[in-house]
Motif scaffolding. Structure first.
Motif, PDB file in Angstrom:
ATOM      1  N   HIS A  26       0.850  -1.192   0.000  1.00  9.20           N
ATOM      2  CA  HIS A  26       0.000   0.000   0.000  1.00  9.20           C
ATOM      3  C   HIS A  26       0.884   1.240   0.000  1.00  9.20           C
ATOM      4  CE1 HIS A  26      -3.514   2.488   0.798  1.00  9.20           C
ATOM      5  NE2 HIS A  26      -2.909   3.013   1.849  1.00  9.20           N
ATOM      6  N   GLN A  27       0.724   2.069  -1.019  1.00  6.11           N
ATOM      7  CA  GLN A  27       1.524   3.288  -1.155  1.00  6.11           C
ATOM      8  C   GLN A  27       3.021   2.967  -1.059  1.00  6.11           C
ATOM      9  OE1 GLN A  27       0.066   6.177   1.676  1.00  6.11           O
ATOM     10  NE2 GLN A  27      -1.993   6.179   0.810  1.00  6.11           N
ATOM     11  N   ASN A  28       3.392   1.879  -1.754  1.00  4.82           N
ATOM     12  CA  ASN A  28       4.795   1.439  -1.847  1.00  4.82           C
ATOM     13  C   ASN A  28       5.398   0.984  -0.518  1.00  4.82           C
ATOM     14  OD1 ASN A  28       5.072   1.889  -4.672  1.00  4.82           O
ATOM     15  ND2 ASN A  28       5.235   4.095  -4.258  1.00  4.82           N
ATOM     16  N   HIS A  29       4.549   0.640   0.454  1.00  2.44           N
ATOM     17  CA  HIS A  29       5.022   0.115   1.727  1.00  2.44           C
ATOM     18  C   HIS A  29       4.257  -1.172   2.039  1.00  2.44           C
ATOM     19  CE1 HIS A  29       7.397   3.648   2.648  1.00  2.44           C
ATOM     20  NE2 HIS A  29       6.354   4.423   2.443  1.00  2.44           N
ATOM     21  N   TRP A  30       4.943  -2.105   2.701  1.00  2.00           N
ATOM     22  CA  TRP A  30       4.292  -3.331   3.135  1.00  2.00           C
ATOM     23  C   TRP A  30       3.556  -3.091   4.450  1.00  2.00           C
ATOM     24  CZ3 TRP A  30       3.433  -6.850  -0.222  1.00  2.00           C
ATOM     25  CH2 TRP A  30       4.331  -7.093  -1.262  1.00  2.00           C
ATOM     26  N   VAL A  31       2.275  -3.415   4.446  1.00  2.00           N
ATOM     27  CA  VAL A  31       1.423  -3.222   5.620  1.00  2.00           C
ATOM     28  C   VAL A  31       0.872  -4.581   6.055  1.00  2.00           C
ATOM     29  CG1 VAL A  31      -0.628  -2.073   6.534  1.00  2.00           C
ATOM     30  CG2 VAL A  31       0.798  -0.911   4.827  1.00  2.00           C
ATOM     31  N   ASP A  32       0.976  -4.888   7.342  1.00  2.00           N
ATOM     32  CA  ASP A  32       0.450  -6.147   7.869  1.00  2.00           C
ATOM     33  C   ASP A  32      -1.072  -6.203   7.745  1.00  2.00           C
ATOM     34  OD1 ASP A  32       2.966  -7.053   8.650  1.00  2.00           O
ATOM     35  OD2 ASP A  32       2.809  -6.133  10.629  1.00  2.00           O
ATOM     36  N   VAL A  33      -1.574  -7.401   7.472  1.00  2.00           N
ATOM     37  CA  VAL A  33      -3.018  -7.654   7.547  1.00  2.00           C
ATOM     38  C   VAL A  33      -3.211  -8.495   8.805  1.00  2.00           C
ATOM     39  CG1 VAL A  33      -5.060  -8.573   6.394  1.00  2.00           C
ATOM     40  CG2 VAL A  33      -3.157  -7.661   5.028  1.00  2.00           C
ATOM     41  N   PRO A  34      -3.472  -7.859   9.942  1.00  4.12           N
ATOM     42  CA  PRO A  34      -3.478  -8.579  11.219  1.00  4.12           C
ATOM     43  C   PRO A  34      -4.682  -9.502  11.365  1.00  4.12           C
ATOM     44  CG  PRO A  34      -4.260  -6.346  11.538  1.00  4.12           C
ATOM     45  CD  PRO A  34      -3.800  -6.427  10.105  1.00  4.12           C
ATOM     46  N   PHE A  35      -4.507 -10.517  12.184  1.00  4.23           N
ATOM     47  CA  PHE A  35      -5.615 -11.395  12.530  1.00  4.23           C
ATOM     48  C   PHE A  35      -6.630 -10.616  13.364  1.00  4.23           C
ATOM     49  CE2 PHE A  35      -7.518 -14.158  15.804  1.00  4.23           C
ATOM     50  CZ  PHE A  35      -8.218 -15.037  14.988  1.00  4.23           C
ATOM     51  N   VAL A  36      -7.896 -10.700  12.973  1.00  8.90           N
ATOM     52  CA  VAL A  36      -8.999 -10.112  13.733  1.00  8.90           C
ATOM     53  C   VAL A  36      -9.971 -11.244  14.025  1.00  8.90           C
ATOM     54  CG1 VAL A  36     -10.928  -8.473  13.716  1.00  8.90           C
ATOM     55  CG2 VAL A  36      -8.738  -7.841  12.657  1.00  8.90           C
ATOM     56  N   GLN A  37     -10.252 -11.474  15.285  1.00  7.25           N
ATOM     57  CA  GLN A  37     -11.122 -12.582  15.668  1.00  7.25           C
ATOM     58  C   GLN A  37     -12.463 -12.497  14.941  1.00  7.25           C
ATOM     59  OE1 GLN A  37     -10.425 -15.274  17.574  1.00  7.25           O
ATOM     60  NE2 GLN A  37     -12.450 -16.050  17.048  1.00  7.25           N
ATOM     61  N   GLY A  38     -12.828 -13.578  14.255  1.00  7.55           N
ATOM     62  CA  GLY A  38     -14.106 -13.640  13.559  1.00  7.55           C
ATOM     63  C   GLY A  38     -14.136 -12.987  12.189  1.00  7.55           C
ATOM     64  N   ALA A  39     -13.021 -12.409  11.760  1.00  4.21           N
ATOM     65  CA  ALA A  39     -13.003 -11.689  10.478  1.00  4.21           C
ATOM     66  C   ALA A  39     -12.568 -12.591   9.323  1.00  4.21           C
ATOM     67  CB  ALA A  39     -12.065 -10.490  10.567  1.00  4.21           C
ATOM     68  N   LEU A  40     -12.980 -12.199   8.132  1.00  2.00           N
ATOM     69  CA  LEU A  40     -12.498 -12.790   6.880  1.00  2.00           C
ATOM     70  C   LEU A  40     -11.876 -11.664   6.052  1.00  2.00           C
ATOM     71  CD1 LEU A  40     -15.535 -15.104   6.124  1.00  2.00           C
ATOM     72  CD2 LEU A  40     -13.188 -15.908   6.504  1.00  2.00           C
ATOM     73  N   VAL A  41     -10.808 -11.996   5.343  1.00  2.00           N
ATOM     74  CA  VAL A  41     -10.108 -11.017   4.514  1.00  2.00           C
ATOM     75  C   VAL A  41     -10.645 -11.113   3.089  1.00  2.00           C
ATOM     76  CG1 VAL A  41      -7.866 -10.215   3.670  1.00  2.00           C
ATOM     77  CG2 VAL A  41      -8.052 -11.243   5.952  1.00  2.00           C
TER      78      VAL A  41
END
Length: 343
Positions: free
Chosen positions: A269-284
């Motif tokens: 994102h905007q030329n930077h690596w951003v974590d997609v953190p675990f969120v309880q109950g979420a789907l990506v």
């Protein structure tokens, strides 16, 4: 097991040899013939990863850049999408699809218990003894259920990914459950029922986010076939040398991902690596290449990757949506209504 032992002996020799004498094609062929996958390497006690898993440093050197303090992947609450909050949710999905290409959804209708059972199904399959899993190991793309390590291992000249996979292919949404491994049958069947229902909801919301009627994307039959890929990323003794998944975008229309709490997924994102953190109950949710194409780049299909981990194995279950078999070779182009809006 003899093939794995032979492969490991040859790898010990390759570590001490110089690069000019290293036969990569032979090494990957011998690894593939073990049918033990990356998990088999770890179970054998390796402390040095085989050379063909080592990535150039310039592809992973930015891995620890911390861009997460100032931005994060959007989290969208789908509760009330059929009533009072629909316009708000559509607006959030539109903004996330335009700027990130990724978002997480909560209150999406898939029970947490079903998600947990799917994760455990994936874990249990990959943590079976090698001699049990071997029966499912195949590179025959016509097999609707198959287990493998790196789908392009034998043809890709680049570094391999540190992961194993079992894949289920649902042509037009159909796959005889008798073809599943028995320990996966119930979990996969139940999970897919809910994921397809969620896909239908997202199709309608994405259509409205494009300013089209709610059944527009469904009418294209562009998400009628599913590929469910259950990835297992074993612990890695040298995580700074390899990746769980190299930088890529998804060549599908849409992807729904179930991940665990280990972490490692990152989005560019905007030329930077951003974590997609675990969120309880979420789907990506992430936009695929074909949605970017038909929306004339309004919605973005962005690159993402997975870091290797040393602490614990990582589990993820990705469901990729593709056109119906009837439309599999149909050429897709930007939606005319979107072109006219920009002219």
């Amino acid at each position: 097991m003899m093939k794995l032992h032979s492969f490991l002996e040859n790898q010990d020799e390759s570590i001490s040899s110089d690069a000019s004498s290293y036969d990569r094609a032979r090494a990957v062929k011998e690894f593939d013939e073990t049918k033990a996958g990356v998990k088999g390497l770890i179970d054998s006690g390796v402390v040095k990863i085989p050379r063909f898993f080592i990535h150039p440093q310039d592809t992973i050197q930015e891995r620890f850049y911390d861009f997460n303090k100032i931005t994060q992947v959007p989290i969208i609450n789908l509760e009330g999408f059929e009533s009072s909050r629909r316009m708000e949710i559509v607006s959030e999905i539109c903004r996330a699809s335009e700027t990130w290409g990724f978002f997480q959804v909560v209150y999406h209708g898939v029970p947490v218990s079903i998600m947990e059972e799917m994760r455990e199904c994936c874990r249990h399959f990959h943590e079976q003894p090698d001699e049990v899993k071997m029966d499912w190991y195949s590179r025959d793309i016509k097999r609707p259920v198959r287990y493998f390590s790196n789908g392009d291992l034998l043809v890709n000249k680049l570094a391999a990914n540190w992961r194993d996979t079992i894949m289920f292919y649902f042509a037009d949404g159909k796959l005889d459950d008798e073809l599943y491994p028995e320990l996966c049958r119930e979990a996969v069947c139940e999970y897919m029922k809910h994921i397809v229902t969620l896909k239908d909801k997202l199709c309608a919301l994405l259509s409205e986010a494009l300013g089209l009627h709610s059944d527009y994307l469904a009418s294209l039959q562009c998400m009628e076939t599913e590929s469910l890929t259950c990835h297992y990323y074993p612990v890695c003794p040298e995580p700074d040398l390899t990746l769980g998944a190299t930088k890529h975008s998804d060549p599908s229309f849409l992807t729904i991902l179930l991940q665990d709490d280990i972490g490692g997924l990152q989005v560019l994102h905007q030329n930077h690596w951003v974590d997609v953190p675990f969120v309880q109950g979420a789907l990506v949710i992430n936009i695929g290449d074909f949605i970017q194409l038909i929306t004339n780049d309004k919605f973005k299909s962005v690159e993402h990757r997975v870091l290797a981990r040393q602490a614990r194995a990582r589990i993820s279950v990705a469901c990729f949506f593709y056109p119906s078999t009837e439309n599999n070779h149909k050429p897709y182009a930007p939606i005319k209504e979107l072109l006219s809006n920009e002219s």
